[in-house]
Structure formats: structure tokens, C-alpha cells
Design an enzyme around this catalytic site. Structure first.
Site, PDB file in Angstrom:
ATOM      1  N   ASP A 231       0.715  -1.151   0.128  1.00 24.94           N
ATOM      2  CA  ASP A 231      -0.174   0.012   0.128  1.00 24.94           C
ATOM      3  C   ASP A 231       0.806   1.166  -0.101  1.00 24.94           C
ATOM      4  OD1 ASP A 231      -1.004  -2.286   1.372  1.00 24.94           O
ATOM      5  OD2 ASP A 231      -2.870  -1.141   1.833  1.00 24.94           O
TER       6      ASP A 231
ATOM      7  N   GLU B 112      -3.955   1.717  -2.843  1.00 28.41           N
ATOM      8  CA  GLU B 112      -5.347   2.128  -2.299  1.00 28.41           C
ATOM      9  C   GLU B 112      -5.276   3.347  -1.526  1.00 28.41           C
ATOM     10  OE1 GLU B 112      -7.543  -0.117   0.657  1.00 28.41           O
ATOM     11  OE2 GLU B 112      -5.768  -0.020   1.921  1.00 28.41           O
TER      12      GLU B 112
ATOM     13  N   ASN C 257      -9.753  -2.088   0.437  1.00 25.16           N
ATOM     14  CA  ASN C 257     -11.144  -1.485   1.175  1.00 25.16           C
ATOM     15  C   ASN C 257     -11.092  -0.062   0.602  1.00 25.16           C
ATOM     16  OD1 ASN C 257      -8.822  -1.562   2.886  1.00 25.16           O
ATOM     17  ND2 ASN C 257     -10.153  -0.703   4.181  1.00 25.16           N
ATOM     18  N   HIS C 258     -10.212   0.634   0.205  1.00 24.78           N
ATOM     19  CA  HIS C 258     -10.183   1.860   0.050  1.00 24.78           C
ATOM     20  C   HIS C 258     -10.414   2.371  -1.575  1.00 24.78           C
ATOM     21  CE1 HIS C 258      -9.250   3.898   3.818  1.00 24.78           C
ATOM     22  NE2 HIS C 258      -8.456   2.713   4.066  1.00 24.78           N
TER      23      HIS C 258
ATOM     24  N   HIS D 218      -5.864  -8.586   0.234  1.00 21.70           N
ATOM     25  CA  HIS D 218      -5.882  -7.462   1.070  1.00 21.70           C
ATOM     26  C   HIS D 218      -6.639  -7.711   2.499  1.00 21.70           C
ATOM     27  CE1 HIS D 218      -5.394  -3.098   1.243  1.00 21.70           C
ATOM     28  NE2 HIS D 218      -6.631  -3.009   1.865  1.00 21.70           N
TER      29      HIS D 218
ATOM     30  N   HIS E  75      -2.727  -4.343   3.516  1.00 21.66           N
ATOM     31  CA  HIS E  75      -3.754  -3.668   4.101  1.00 21.66           C
ATOM     32  C   HIS E  75      -3.029  -3.307   5.671  1.00 21.66           C
ATOM     33  CE1 HIS E  75      -7.416  -2.387   5.953  1.00 21.66           C
ATOM     34  NE2 HIS E  75      -7.389  -3.375   6.973  1.00 21.66           N
TER      35      HIS E  75
ATOM     36  N   HIS F 111      -0.222  -2.501   6.528  1.00 25.76           N
ATOM     37  CA  HIS F 111       0.830  -1.151   6.388  1.00 25.76           C
ATOM     38  C   HIS F 111       1.964  -1.559   7.163  1.00 25.76           C
ATOM     39  CE1 HIS F 111      -2.180   1.724   4.712  1.00 25.76           C
ATOM     40  NE2 HIS F 111      -2.453   0.904   4.183  1.00 25.76           N
TER      41      HIS F 111
HETATM   42 FE   FE2 Z   1      -3.952   0.496   2.927  1.00 22.71          FE
HETATM   43 FE   FE2 Z   2      -6.594  -1.604   3.306  1.00 21.97          FE
END
Ligand code: FE2
Ligand code: FE2
Ligand code: FE2
Ligand code: FE2
Ligand code: FE2
Ligand code: FE2
Ligand code: FE2
Ligand code: FE2
Lengths: 274, 274, 274, 274
Positions: free
Chosen positions: D8, D39, D67-68, D154, D179, D181
Site C-alpha cells: 500500500d 489504495e 477497501n479504499h 488485502h 492492508h 501497512h
Molecule cells: Fe492500505
Molecule cells: Fe486497506
């Protein structure tokens, strides 16, 4: 004593319904204490002092809150000057505002209103059982203590709400849930004398998704694509809540009746017996 | 048509209440279709074929389930031989059993019963909206199609339940929630004609934590120490659910009334009008 | 000072790995303090006093825990007699055991070990920030205070762990995460001198689902049907954790190195520099 | 084949780091396929076509999401024209964009890139196992089929990620998580030949809360009062990800090495062996 409680007011439909029906309810029930959960009163997101003042002008004594307490950011700076706006008692230490309020009611009687956030399926928060227990130990219900105690438990899970009811049974006049925005039909007096209802229901338009516009909420949930911001549905609101009569010697409940007036739900208008 | 639905049966208290009140209800209402959610019938955890057979013997047509479907592991191997036990329709492909059943009712009429698991605050599951949509597109309600459609939506969040109600509005006779174990007082007919109630409530002892012993549930939640296994409360159960009458031409609802009989809750015994 | 920390020990594979590699690590690093998170040491579920004693016999000073603290119910009654078993500090008041321990290390030096449960995506618990803050205010790091402070933050969300790292930065020697059972590669010294690693990783067999048998875990997650109980994978375990050297004057960290020895992961064996 | 993957990208710090290090990495590794999860590239919230084009100009072949995905609402209308932007494969039917892409690589070789959203502790979504299974059954890895398959999973929970790794083992070249991070140190080749890493880590400033400003994130989490909107931290970013070499006959992995360049994390710069 006679206690009237309304659940989460959602937007203008909810506010209009509460304010429209208050005169009749005051005539009919002559409540000693009237409390409303206002966490969605301002367009669905929190409450403003202006809206709270409209509630007070309509005869409401206390406005409680919930997980939407700070949606209107101005409240952070002004809540300390608002003795009748009560935010959850189990927020972190140092949070502005108060988690309960002790009021003077008619005839020199004392009433305590507490607001607590439950935790199942909700944001992490300090233990509501410990927080409520501390308040109840400092304010005993009944002769020589507090004449009535109302606890608004703001939570998602029915299990946690029922457990909180039993946890307070015999120590409060009324334990009533908010946050689900749907009235439950389980109003009852618990074995040790506390009136209980898992959720008071919202005051708002029930042709909706928990008070918000159904088309937008459905698009968001089903398609998972961006939508306009959720805003309150605008049809006629139903006033939802409960009415409780207590025994003046013990502070415990003698009756609890559901309140559902106006809008789309089946109607329930309690009568005063005391 | 006349439809009778009961929410989650919890343990012996719930089973006894259902079976004790069925004869009177059948006399009084003469239902064309009777459905019960049985996901907690076996000591709080799932259902056995033996218990389902007791329900069938009492005049119940279909047993629906929920997140506790497989608590009684034997059911995995036997559910395929049980045409009237319906598990959630949105389980993974290849799951034993069926997610809906099309039954022959009196007078050659066809009734469809669907069970779906919702997802907010619950275990990950395939999209219940897409799954229900597929079933409803394959089984049209009304003349030339299916005479009545009942959808048991098993879920936690009131928002998701209300959205599912609107999603099916006009395409089902009754959308009724289960899983919260508390009856809601929002039974209504949605704008396009589908009867709706956010939760039917459990059949069981309400002096409890959602049907389970309150002392154990409280110890577990408040102290966070090991306790004995949660088991059903054993006081008198309340039968909870709803009664719906439909228009024979459209399959849509004409009335919905709550059912609450026995035990500690306020009583609501519907009358037959059709 | 030299500090050695190992993440969640999972079952026999994890215990065997820790005990097999301890002699070499003691020779090589001569740690002043060795801590292991033991919450999954007993067949994946909690720890027993017998297993803790094996850790102590191998030269480990303190065993920390997490959300599996009470999986072995016997521990509830015995933990008060176990000064070197530390359970989460933010359990409800009245919980048996202790949430931190102040030990005497070599040369009269004092070391503090704290265990805290985080809350995102985990069970409701009291505020770990407030709880850790109270401990850190009562035990100042550095000259005249405590010589080293190790905080095991047991949590799911990387955001909450990083925030806790910054929250303690400059006040602890090492803040290290557990519970995810996967070692992170972000070991670092935060700006104010605290060593930090989001997760130490588990001690166990990595050909698995977080240490448990992969076939069973996969069946459970993918098919959503009942399976046998999850039990630890039995291949060769990897010892996972970190090694920290602190400045004796300040208690702050000078270095942090990952430890990964044995099993399937890339190997990382720190060297002693102090 | 040689595959390079970055996790990400968070805000400008992440974008700058990726674009600054790409020339050196291309020289050094000469990748056949380079993929980045974008994302959070646009100020922490989603990606724009303009930013994606900057990635493509820097030599990146495919941008995956999570999810973003729809945080930048414009993408809903434009993603169908973006063959190299891949959104999660298990979004509802009818969602714009594609969940996987089959690309032509050098020498006429075919590579498949898939993006899937996991579900534990995340938003409800259709079964990622079933969705990935369908894609893998339609695109067989190895001689006569696809030359390399990369699956960006993710998700939040390490258990679900490890299970997905095993689920795809032998059928994909690389299964890599995003996801969280935070890079994990468990890069490995699974028993049947698939390279696996629980999380690639973010590309961004690690003196932060998962890439966002630490002071704001801490205030939000600890005090639970309103704060300014979370925005990306602005210190030097670390490029995080992994480098994989595959066997041209089977498409399975021969090596996986972590990539961590620049910023505050320990450095890991892979070398090309093929
Ligand atoms: Fe992310
Ligand atoms: Fe995410
Ligand atoms: Fe609300
Ligand atoms: Fe709320
Ligand atoms: Fe249930
Ligand atoms: Fe359920
Ligand atoms: Fe663990
Ligand atoms: Fe854990």
C-alpha cells in the site's frame, strides 16, 4: 414518580414528532422527569446546544447521548456549560461534560440520570459495568437517597443490554436501551424491581433504514459503491420510548408501558395511574 | 393465507412453550403455514432431528436456522434427508441442506420459506442480498407464481434488517428478523405490501440473558473469567413471533400482529380476521 | 542492559524450539532479562504452571499472556502464587494475578515487565493507554528509577500497536507486539529512544495457520462446517522475537535486532555488541 | 520470471519513494512484472487515474486496490477504461472495473494479477476463497497456461492470510498480503511452490500510525474526541514489498526476498540471481 423516556431522536422528523407530542403527553402523564436521547437529533449526527434548548423548552429535563456524542464538534467546547446534557459516563478520563446528572425534581425529590456506552460490536470503551456500578454505589436508590434513577444504556447487542439490566436490578428505577433505533416489545419489571426495556426505539421516520433515507442506505450496503451522505428520512416521525411509574418509598418501578405515537408504527399511548 | 412465525427457540423452556401453545394457536388462527426458527432449540446450541420432529408433530411446517446451524454436528450428515429444515441460503456452495423450501399448502397453494444470514457484526458470509434476490427472481410472488413467501433474516444489526425488508418489499409476504432474541415492536406493512418485523423475539425464558442463565452470562461479561458453559434459563418461556394474513390474489400482506404468549412479557394474542 | 523477547509460544513445536535454542542464545547474548509470551503454550490454549516452570528452568524470567490467559482454567486459582506470570494489566479490577512485575536483575538493577491487551478487533477491555500510562507514571525509566521497561502489547491492529509505541516512546526500553503470530520487519528505535516492533511473531511451526494445523483451519474458514478442534501444527518450530540493547544511563534502546531461529523462516541471529 | 511487488502506497511520502527508487530497482532486478497496491496513494484515501498514470510511467505494470478502492469517487466512472487498475475480485456483481487482469509480458509470456478482499475484521464481502478459486481454475499456472500468477490478498487477520496462502499453494507464483501497512518477516516458499508473505508493508513514512500522522491518530484513539482529518505523515518514505523469481517451466517460485529501501526501516535490497 412518573418518568417519560424517548429514544434516539433522528433529524427533523424526530425532533418535530417529539415537540409536537410533548404538550399532550405532559397533559396526559404529568411526568416528574422527561429524558430524551438526542445523539442523532442534528441531521442524524449528534446534537447542538440550540436543538437541546428546543427540547428543554418543550419540557424535557435531560438530553442523553451515545456514540454520536461529538459528531457536532462545537459540543466539545460547550458541553461543560450544559448541566442537562449528559454524555456517556465511560468515556476516557478528562473528557468534557458529565456522565450523569443529579436533578432536583418537584417536591424536593432527587433524580439521577446516567448515560453509558456498551461495548459489544461498538467502539472500544472503558467498562460500562464498572462505571455504572461506581455511580450506583455513590447514589443509593430509595428512602434517604435518590428518589429515581434512570440509566440510558446505549448499545448494539441485546445480550449486553439484558445483562446490564440484571446488573442494575434493584438499584435503578429504569434501565432502558438506545442505539438500535427499533423499539423492543420486552418492557418488563425485572425480579428486583427495576423497569427494563432493551431498546426504546428511535423518534423518527420508520419508513427508512434506522431513520435514514432507505434508498441511500440500501445502495451503500448492497452495491458497496460511494453514495451521497446518509441523511434522515423525512416522512412523519414516530415518538418512541417508555413511561414508568415508581414507588415513592423505594424508587423501584410499579409499571412500565411503551410509548409509540404518530408515524407508521402501531400506536401505544400509556395512561397515568398514579 | 394465514402465516404464523416464531423466533429462535431457546432450550427446553422455549420448546415447551411452543409445544404447549401450538394447539390453542392452531384452533384460534388456523394457519396455512407455521414456521419456527430452531437454531437454539437443543440446549441453546442448534437443533437435532428429534427436536425438529417434535416441532413437526406439533403442526409446525418448517424449521429455519441461523449462525448456530451446525452446533449439533450430527445435522451435517442428516440435513439432506430433512426437506423441512432450512439452513441459511448464503452458506458456501456445497454446503449440505437447502437454503429455501417450496411447500405445498392447503388447496394446492405454494409457499416458499427462505432463511438468510446477515453479515453486520456476524461471521463473514456471502452476500445475503444477492442470494435472496436470486431466490425471489426464481419464485415470483402472486398470481401464477408462489402464493406466499416468508423470509427469515437472521442478523444482528437493525439497519441491515430494515434494508433487507425494503429490498424485498413487494416481493415477499413476510420478512421477519431473528437472532437478537428480543421481540421488536415495529411490526408493520412496508409501502409495497410486505409485512415486516425487525425481530420476532425468542421463544424462551426472558428472565435471562437472551434466553441463557443470567448469572453465568453476567459473570462471563463483567469479570472476564472462565465460567461454566452457558445454558438456557429454565423459567417459564414466552412464545414470541408474529401472525400475518395475506391477500390471496397478490400474496402481499394485509395485516401483521405480534405474538407474545406466556412467561414474563406483555401478552399479545392475535385474532383471525380472514 | 540486554533484553531478549519471544512472541506467542504455540504448542509443543513452539515450546521445544524455545527450550532447544535458549542455551545457545544465553551463551551468545547473555541477556539480563528474557521474557516470553506464553498465551498459546498449552496445546495452543493458555499456559499451565508446569509449562511456565519449564520456561523458568530454561532461563526465562517472565511469562506474559494475552487474550488466551484463562484458557487453562486452573490458572485462575494459582496465578496469585506466580510472581513471574504476568497477565494483561487492563483486565477488570479484582482479576487474579498481576498486570506487571518489577524484578531485580543482575547488579541490583530493576526491570519492569508489563502486559497489555489492545482493543481493536478484540474483546472489550479497559483502556490500555490509560492503564499503561498509570504504570509508566509510577515507574520512571532511567537514573534513579527503573533500569529497563518492557511492554508486551497484545493486539490485532497494526495501527493501535504503532500508536501505543509512540504513546510510550521515551518512557520504555521496548514496546513489542504479540498476538498476530507473524513477525514484522519493522523493528526500529522510535524518535525518543524506545525500541519497537509491531509483532514479535510466534514461536511455533510456520507451515500452519498462525501455528495451528492448516488443513483444519482451512476447512473451518472455507467450508464453514464443523471440524475437529484446532490444534497446533507439529513441524519444526521457529523461535521468533527480538533482542534489544539499552543505554544503562537512560534505559532507552541503542539497538533492536530481530530473532528468527530454526524452522521455515529466514534466519536472523543477533550478535551481542555491548 | 522476475516479479516485483510493493505494498500500500500511502500519500506523497509513499509515492515519492516508489518513484524515486523504481529506476534503480529496474536496473538492478529487471522485473518482468511490477505491481503496486495503490489504495492509499491519494492523500491516504484511494487512488486517482492521474496517480496511477505516474506509477505506469515509472514502469509499474498494474495497480491493485483494497477497501479504499472508491475513496476517490471519480474512479467509479473511469475504472472501466483502466485495464491496469485492478479492484477486489469479490465485490458484488455489477461493480465497475475488473478483479484480475491477464497481461502480456516480455517474450509472449502471460501473467495474471488478482486482487481480493479478505473478510476477518473487515467489511462484509463475498467469499474470497470461492472468488480466487474460480479465477485459478480458469487460469492454470505453468506450461500451456499462465506463466506467472500474483495474488494481492488485502486483509487484516494473519490467520486468514496464511490460510489463503495455503489455499493457493501450487496454483500461484506469489500470494502476498496488503492492508496492515507493516511488512512481515515471514516471506517463504510454501510446500507446493507458491511464494508467500503475510504483508508486504506500506510504502510510506514509518514514523507514523500506519502511514498517517501519529499525533492525530493518537489523539483520536486515546482521547476519543474529534480531531482534524487523518492525513499522511510527511517524513521520508520506505519502499516496502518483495521480489520473487519463478521457474519458467512451472510458474512456481524459486526465491522470495523482502524489499525495504529508504526511510526508517532496516534496509533489504534483493539481488537478481536469474
Ligand atoms: Fe492500505
Ligand atoms: Fe486497506
Ligand atoms: Fe442513535
Ligand atoms: Fe448510537
Ligand atoms: Fe438465536
Ligand atoms: Fe443466531
Ligand atoms: Fe497468541
Ligand atoms: Fe492472542
Amino acid at each position: 414518580m412518573r418518568i417519560l423516556f424517548f429514544g434516539d431522536v433522528v433529524g427533523r422528523a424526530g425532533r418535530d414528532a417529539v415537540i409536537a407530542h410533548m404538550p399532550t403527553l405532559r397533559d396526559r402523564l404529568d411526568p416528574d422527569l422527561t429524558v430524551v436521547n438526542g445523539e442523532n437529533a442534528a441531521g442524524g449526527y449528534g446534537v447542538t446546544v440550540k436543538i437541546a434548548d428546543e427540547f428543554f423548552a418543550a419540557g424535557i429535563d435531560v438530553v442523553t447521548l451515545g456514540n454520536h456524542t461529538w459528531d457536532q464538534k462545537d459540543l466539545v467546547g460547550t458541553i461543560d456549560q450544559q448541566p442537562r446534557i449528559v454524555r456517556p459516563v465511560n468515556y476516557p478520563e478528562g473528557t468534557p461534560g458529565r456522565g450523569f446528572v443529579l436533578l432536583q425534581a418537584r417536591g424536593g425529590r432527587k433524580v439521577l440520570v446516567v448515560n453509558a456506552l456498551l461495548r459489544l460490536f461498538m467502539e472500544p470503551m472503558d467498562d460500562p459495568f464498572a462505571a455504572v456500578d461506581r455511580v450506583l454505589k455513590a447514589h443509593r436508590l430509595g428512602a434517604g437517597g435518590v428518589d429515581a434513577i434512570l440509566i440510558d444504556i446505549h448499545g448494539e447487542a441485546t445480550s449486553e443490554k439484558m445483562i446490564m439490566g440484571h446488573f442494575c436490578d434493584g438499584r435503578a428505577s429504569l434501565v432502558v436501551g438506545t442505539h438500535s433505533h427499533v423499539p423492543t416489545a420486552d418492557h418488563t419489571i425485572l425480579p428486583k424491581g427495576t423497569a427494563y426495556q432493551t431498546d426504546a426505539g428511535m423518534c423518527g421516520d420508520y419508513d427508512s433504514a434506522i431513520g435514514m433515507k432507505k434508498e441511500v442506505a440500501m445502495a451503500k450496503m448492497v452495491r458497496k459503491l460511494p453514495t451521497e451522505r446518509l441523511s434522515p428520512a423525512e416522512g412523519e416521525g414516530t415518538v418512541c420510548g417508555c413511561y414508568v411509574e415508581t414507588d415513592d418509598r423505594t424508587g423501584l418501578a410499579l409499571r412500565i408501558e411503551p410509548v409509540r405515537i404518530g408515524g407508521r408504527l402501531s400506536q401505544s399511548v400509556p395512561e397515568r395511574r398514579q
